[in-house]
Design a protein around this motif. Structure first.
Motif, PDB file in Angstrom:
ATOM      1  N   PRO A 112      -6.469  12.041  13.702  1.00  0.00           N
ATOM      2  CA  PRO A 112      -6.062  10.181  12.631  1.00  0.00           C
ATOM      3  C   PRO A 112      -6.527  10.238  12.057  1.00  0.00           C
ATOM      4  CG  PRO A 112      -6.506  10.548  15.570  1.00  0.00           C
ATOM      5  CD  PRO A 112      -7.582  11.987  14.997  1.00  0.00           C
ATOM      6  N   ILE A 113      -5.791   9.588  10.888  1.00  0.00           N
ATOM      7  CA  ILE A 113      -6.818   9.223   9.747  1.00  0.00           C
ATOM      8  C   ILE A 113      -6.700   7.238   9.387  1.00  0.00           C
ATOM      9  CG2 ILE A 113      -6.316  10.489   8.366  1.00  0.00           C
ATOM     10  CD1 ILE A 113      -3.556   9.282   7.441  1.00  0.00           C
ATOM     11  N   VAL A 114      -8.172   7.207   8.877  1.00  0.00           N
ATOM     12  CA  VAL A 114      -8.328   5.649   8.633  1.00  0.00           C
ATOM     13  C   VAL A 114      -9.237   5.038   7.373  1.00  0.00           C
ATOM     14  CG1 VAL A 114     -10.518   4.095   9.016  1.00  0.00           C
ATOM     15  CG2 VAL A 114      -9.969   6.021  10.724  1.00  0.00           C
ATOM     16  N   THR A 115      -7.394   4.421   6.398  1.00  0.00           N
ATOM     17  CA  THR A 115      -8.240   4.400   5.251  1.00  0.00           C
ATOM     18  C   THR A 115      -7.817   2.726   5.407  1.00  0.00           C
ATOM     19  OG1 THR A 115      -7.634   5.232   3.211  1.00  0.00           O
ATOM     20  CG2 THR A 115      -5.626   4.813   4.650  1.00  0.00           C
ATOM     21  N   GLU A 116      -8.292   2.344   4.159  1.00  0.00           N
ATOM     22  CA  GLU A 116      -8.263   1.244   3.734  1.00  0.00           C
ATOM     23  C   GLU A 116      -7.256   0.271   2.838  1.00  0.00           C
ATOM     24  OE1 GLU A 116     -12.357  -0.476   2.121  1.00  0.00           O
ATOM     25  OE2 GLU A 116     -11.396  -2.644   0.629  1.00  0.00           O
ATOM     26  N   ILE A 117      -6.570  -0.666   3.015  1.00  0.00           N
ATOM     27  CA  ILE A 117      -5.557  -1.964   2.394  1.00  0.00           C
ATOM     28  C   ILE A 117      -6.010  -2.914   1.856  1.00  0.00           C
ATOM     29  CG2 ILE A 117      -5.144  -3.426   4.517  1.00  0.00           C
ATOM     30  CD1 ILE A 117      -2.131  -2.511   4.270  1.00  0.00           C
ATOM     31  N   MET A 118      -5.904  -2.600   0.542  1.00  0.00           N
ATOM     32  CA  MET A 118      -6.418  -3.654  -0.286  1.00  0.00           C
ATOM     33  C   MET A 118      -5.522  -5.074  -0.928  1.00  0.00           C
ATOM     34  SD  MET A 118      -9.094  -1.801  -2.760  1.00  0.00           S
ATOM     35  CE  MET A 118      -8.287  -3.093  -4.474  1.00  0.00           C
ATOM     36  N   ASP A 119      -4.408  -4.659  -0.406  1.00  0.00           N
ATOM     37  CA  ASP A 119      -3.528  -6.549  -0.129  1.00  0.00           C
ATOM     38  C   ASP A 119      -2.195  -5.648   0.432  1.00  0.00           C
ATOM     39  OD1 ASP A 119      -2.953  -8.208  -2.702  1.00  0.00           O
ATOM     40  OD2 ASP A 119      -1.054  -6.476  -2.841  1.00  0.00           O
ATOM     41  N   LEU A 120      -1.521  -6.355   1.175  1.00  0.00           N
ATOM     42  CA  LEU A 120      -0.335  -6.531   1.525  1.00  0.00           C
ATOM     43  C   LEU A 120       0.858  -5.791   1.039  1.00  0.00           C
ATOM     44  CD1 LEU A 120       0.686  -9.831   2.911  1.00  0.00           C
ATOM     45  CD2 LEU A 120       0.128  -8.060   3.829  1.00  0.00           C
ATOM     46  N   SER A 121       0.820  -5.678  -0.649  1.00  0.00           N
ATOM     47  CA  SER A 121       1.809  -5.110  -1.364  1.00  0.00           C
ATOM     48  C   SER A 121       1.661  -3.424  -1.038  1.00  0.00           C
ATOM     49  CB  SER A 121       1.500  -5.355  -3.063  1.00  0.00           C
ATOM     50  OG  SER A 121       0.239  -5.140  -3.324  1.00  0.00           O
ATOM     51  N   GLN A 122       0.460  -3.090  -0.448  1.00  0.00           N
ATOM     52  CA  GLN A 122       0.071  -1.544  -0.315  1.00  0.00           C
ATOM     53  C   GLN A 122       1.118  -1.461   1.752  1.00  0.00           C
ATOM     54  OE1 GLN A 122      -3.183  -1.616  -0.958  1.00  0.00           O
ATOM     55  NE2 GLN A 122      -3.630  -1.477  -2.774  1.00  0.00           N
ATOM     56  N   LEU A 123       1.241  -2.851   1.805  1.00  0.00           N
ATOM     57  CA  LEU A 123       1.111  -2.007   3.727  1.00  0.00           C
ATOM     58  C   LEU A 123       2.393  -1.473   3.904  1.00  0.00           C
ATOM     59  CD1 LEU A 123       0.696  -3.415   6.258  1.00  0.00           C
ATOM     60  CD2 LEU A 123       1.923  -4.892   5.613  1.00  0.00           C
ATOM     61  N   ASP A 124       3.526  -0.950   3.033  1.00  0.00           N
ATOM     62  CA  ASP A 124       5.042  -0.423   3.364  1.00  0.00           C
ATOM     63  C   ASP A 124       4.182   0.867   3.450  1.00  0.00           C
ATOM     64  OD1 ASP A 124       6.703  -2.208   3.447  1.00  0.00           O
ATOM     65  OD2 ASP A 124       7.658  -2.545   1.308  1.00  0.00           O
ATOM     66  N   LEU A 125       2.857   1.906   2.265  1.00  0.00           N
ATOM     67  CA  LEU A 125       3.072   3.091   2.318  1.00  0.00           C
ATOM     68  C   LEU A 125       1.635   3.373   3.173  1.00  0.00           C
ATOM     69  CD1 LEU A 125       1.380   2.677  -1.199  1.00  0.00           C
ATOM     70  CD2 LEU A 125       3.209   3.390  -0.611  1.00  0.00           C
ATOM     71  N   PHE A 126       1.506   2.243   4.818  1.00  0.00           N
ATOM     72  CA  PHE A 126       0.964   2.917   5.427  1.00  0.00           C
ATOM     73  C   PHE A 126       1.419   3.223   7.126  1.00  0.00           C
ATOM     74  CE2 PHE A 126      -3.833   1.504   3.977  1.00  0.00           C
ATOM     75  CZ  PHE A 126      -3.644   1.748   2.702  1.00  0.00           C
ATOM     76  N   GLY A 127       2.864   3.330   6.452  1.00  0.00           N
ATOM     77  CA  GLY A 127       3.607   3.652   7.800  1.00  0.00           C
ATOM     78  C   GLY A 127       2.847   4.766   8.528  1.00  0.00           C
ATOM     79  N   ASP A 128       2.443   5.811   7.989  1.00  0.00           N
ATOM     80  CA  ASP A 128       1.714   7.043   9.320  1.00  0.00           C
ATOM     81  C   ASP A 128       0.625   6.971   9.728  1.00  0.00           C
ATOM     82  OD1 ASP A 128       4.754   8.605   9.189  1.00  0.00           O
ATOM     83  OD2 ASP A 128       4.029   8.961   7.020  1.00  0.00           O
ATOM     84  N   VAL A 129      -0.155   6.640   9.013  1.00  0.00           N
ATOM     85  CA  VAL A 129      -1.685   6.273   8.457  1.00  0.00           C
ATOM     86  C   VAL A 129      -1.861   5.310  10.184  1.00  0.00           C
ATOM     87  CG1 VAL A 129      -3.592   4.564   7.850  1.00  0.00           C
ATOM     88  CG2 VAL A 129      -2.239   5.159   6.401  1.00  0.00           C
ATOM     89  N   ASP A 130      -3.284   6.028  10.911  1.00  0.00           N
ATOM     90  CA  ASP A 130      -3.751   5.812  12.462  1.00  0.00           C
ATOM     91  C   ASP A 130      -4.015   4.340  12.676  1.00  0.00           C
ATOM     92  OD1 ASP A 130      -2.231   8.647  13.562  1.00  0.00           O
ATOM     93  OD2 ASP A 130      -3.374   8.905  12.428  1.00  0.00           O
ATOM     94  N   VAL A 131      -5.241   3.895  11.661  1.00  0.00           N
ATOM     95  CA  VAL A 131      -6.077   2.312  11.626  1.00  0.00           C
ATOM     96  C   VAL A 131      -6.092   2.404   9.967  1.00  0.00           C
ATOM     97  CG1 VAL A 131      -8.242   1.721  12.340  1.00  0.00           C
ATOM     98  CG2 VAL A 131      -7.304   3.824  13.840  1.00  0.00           C
ATOM     99  N   ILE A 132      -5.435   0.934  10.528  1.00  0.00           N
ATOM    100  CA  ILE A 132      -5.592   0.546   8.484  1.00  0.00           C
ATOM    101  C   ILE A 132      -7.081   0.071   8.714  1.00  0.00           C
ATOM    102  CG2 ILE A 132      -4.826  -1.510   7.213  1.00  0.00           C
ATOM    103  CD1 ILE A 132      -1.695  -0.418   8.517  1.00  0.00           C
ATOM    104  N   GLN A 133      -7.528   0.474   7.536  1.00  0.00           N
ATOM    105  CA  GLN A 133      -8.988  -0.576   7.352  1.00  0.00           C
ATOM    106  C   GLN A 133      -9.103  -1.859   6.679  1.00  0.00           C
ATOM    107  OE1 GLN A 133     -12.509   2.648   6.553  1.00  0.00           O
ATOM    108  NE2 GLN A 133     -12.575   0.811   5.249  1.00  0.00           N
ATOM    109  N   VAL A 134      -9.726  -2.774   7.132  1.00  0.00           N
ATOM    110  CA  VAL A 134      -9.845  -4.197   6.456  1.00  0.00           C
ATOM    111  C   VAL A 134     -11.392  -4.011   5.835  1.00  0.00           C
ATOM    112  CG1 VAL A 134      -9.994  -6.323   6.234  1.00  0.00           C
ATOM    113  CG2 VAL A 134      -7.717  -5.518   7.489  1.00  0.00           C
ATOM    114  N   GLY A 135     -11.231  -4.081   4.589  1.00  0.00           N
ATOM    115  CA  GLY A 135     -12.590  -4.038   4.278  1.00  0.00           C
ATOM    116  C   GLY A 135     -13.256  -4.916   4.360  1.00  0.00           C
ATOM    117  N   ALA A 136     -15.276  -5.008   3.618  1.00  0.00           N
ATOM    118  CA  ALA A 136     -15.744  -6.270   4.151  1.00  0.00           C
ATOM    119  C   ALA A 136     -15.224  -7.623   2.794  1.00  0.00           C
ATOM    120  CB  ALA A 136     -17.238  -5.965   3.560  1.00  0.00           C
ATOM    121  N   ARG A 137     -14.528  -6.554   1.665  1.00  0.00           N
ATOM    122  CA  ARG A 137     -14.471  -7.754   0.460  1.00  0.00           C
ATOM    123  C   ARG A 137     -13.114  -8.694   1.148  1.00  0.00           C
ATOM    124  NH1 ARG A 137     -16.797  -3.693  -0.475  1.00  0.00           N
ATOM    125  NH2 ARG A 137     -19.077  -3.601  -1.511  1.00  0.00           N
TER     126      ARG A 137
END
Ligand code: PEP
Ligand code: MN
Length: 336
Positions: A160-185
């Motif tokens: 399974p994959i874990v990757t960072e989202i930086m902005d809400l506008s990217q959310l639609d691209l994260f449909g197949d991502v298993d864990v969404i990372q919210v980074g420190a910033r």
């Protein structure tokens, strides 16, 4: 406020109590623990008559929760939360290691690293596609293409994959991502957290560079208030006066958070130290301190990594860390 019920409460009386509370605008979160059923009351409970509830046959005790985090509070949910990521369980004594490069760079790079970290025992694959860089001139990640490459690596390895989202506008691209990372910033990007609360995906929430544990839990609360209780917390080092390491790893955050919350807690020794040689000792410390897992940066060629090379382990060094961690896990202190 929490209402602790006696064993096997009369269903009709319980339903009456819940209806009565809901009529007062209170939201109820049931938590079926190993020892008792707890009702967590969220909302303005200032007008709720505690003595009246305490006097009911089915009620063992009623307590006010002083802390501003409710859903995330261990008092609401005494048992550890276990989060299932495509069959990989994290929390409650299930220790998992997330490994992979800081950034996805090419198909060969991400697939090669995915295979080697899996062989060494990693159970989830990390890799940044959208990179929050301090300099606008630094490599910003492969973005949507990076996500495609991560999915390819998942197809090849099953990780399974874990990757960072930086902005809400990217959310639609994260449909197949298993864990969404919210980074420190982005730990206090409240609108992002609120929207992720409507997602059914596990969220890996990293502690901000200068945030307290209570602030971290309030950010988790934003996600949970929207209905998503699948939050994994990550201590990744904080800013202090020390400059010898990239950040200062707050190892006491592990046992402290485990007292404060039921959510899984993992450690990121890579960003915490910024130095590859420190990743092994800090990983061992994390395992023994009772953490639920690790997230470690691994690169096939750290000297030429596009991001965070100095803190990245080679696949061989990662294998060595995994062996060492396995050896100390039986000594983990899970007392709370
Ligand atoms: C990362 O995990 O790649 C990252 C940028 O981490 P952090 O948000 O903790 O700096
Ligand atoms: Mn990194």
């Amino acid at each position: 406020m929490i209402v602790i019920l006696k064993r096997d409460p009369n269903p009709e009386q319980l339903s009456n109590l819940e209806q009565w509370l809901m009529l007062q605008g209170i939201e109820i979160h049931r938590s079926e623990g190993s020892s008792s059923l707890i009702l967590g009351l969220v909302g303005d409970t200032s007008g709720v008559d505690m003595d009246l509830i305490r006097a009911l046959d089915i009620v063992e005790d009623v307590k006010r929760i002083q802390e501003p985090y409710k859903n995330a509070n261990r008092k609401f949910h005494p048992d550890d939360t276990v989060i299932d990521v495509g069959g990989v369980k994290i929390g409650g004594g299930n220790f998992q290691v997330i490994a992979g490069p800081c950034s996805v760079e090419s198909p060969e790079q991400i697939c090669g690293i995915a295979k080697s970290v899996k062989e060494s025992g990693a159970t989830l694959l990390r890799g940044g596609a959208f990179k929050p860089r301090t300099s606008p001139y630094a490599f910003q990640g492969l973005k949507a293409h990076g996500l495609e490459l991560l999915l390819e690596a998942k197809k090849e390895t099953g990780l399974p994959i874990v990757t960072e989202i930086m902005d809400l506008s990217q959310l639609d691209l994260f449909g197949d991502v298993d864990v969404i990372q919210v980074g420190a910033r982005n730990m206090q990007n409240f609108e992002l957290l609120r929207q992720l609360g409507h997602s059914d995906k596990p969220i890996l929430l990293k502690r901000g560079l200068a945030n307290t544990l209570q602030e971290l839990l309030m950010s988790a609360e934003y996600i949970m208030a929207g209905g998503n209780s699948k939050v994994i917390l990550c201590e990744r080092g904080i800013r202090t006066f020390e400059t010898a390491t990239r950040n200062t790893l707050d190892i006491s955050a592990v046992p402290m958070l485990r007292r404060m919350t039921h959510l899984p807690v993992i450690i990121d020794p890579s960003h915490a130290t910024g130095i590859c040689k420190l990743v092994k000792p800090m990983s061992l410390a994390a395992a023994v301190s009772g953490a639920d897992g690790l997230i470690i940066e691994v690169h096939n060629d750290p000297a030429h990594a596009l991001c965070d090379g100095p803190q990245s382990l080679t696949p061989d060094a990662f294998g060595d860390v995994m062996d060492a961690v396995r050896n100390v896990l039986p000594f983990a202190c899970r007392e709370i």
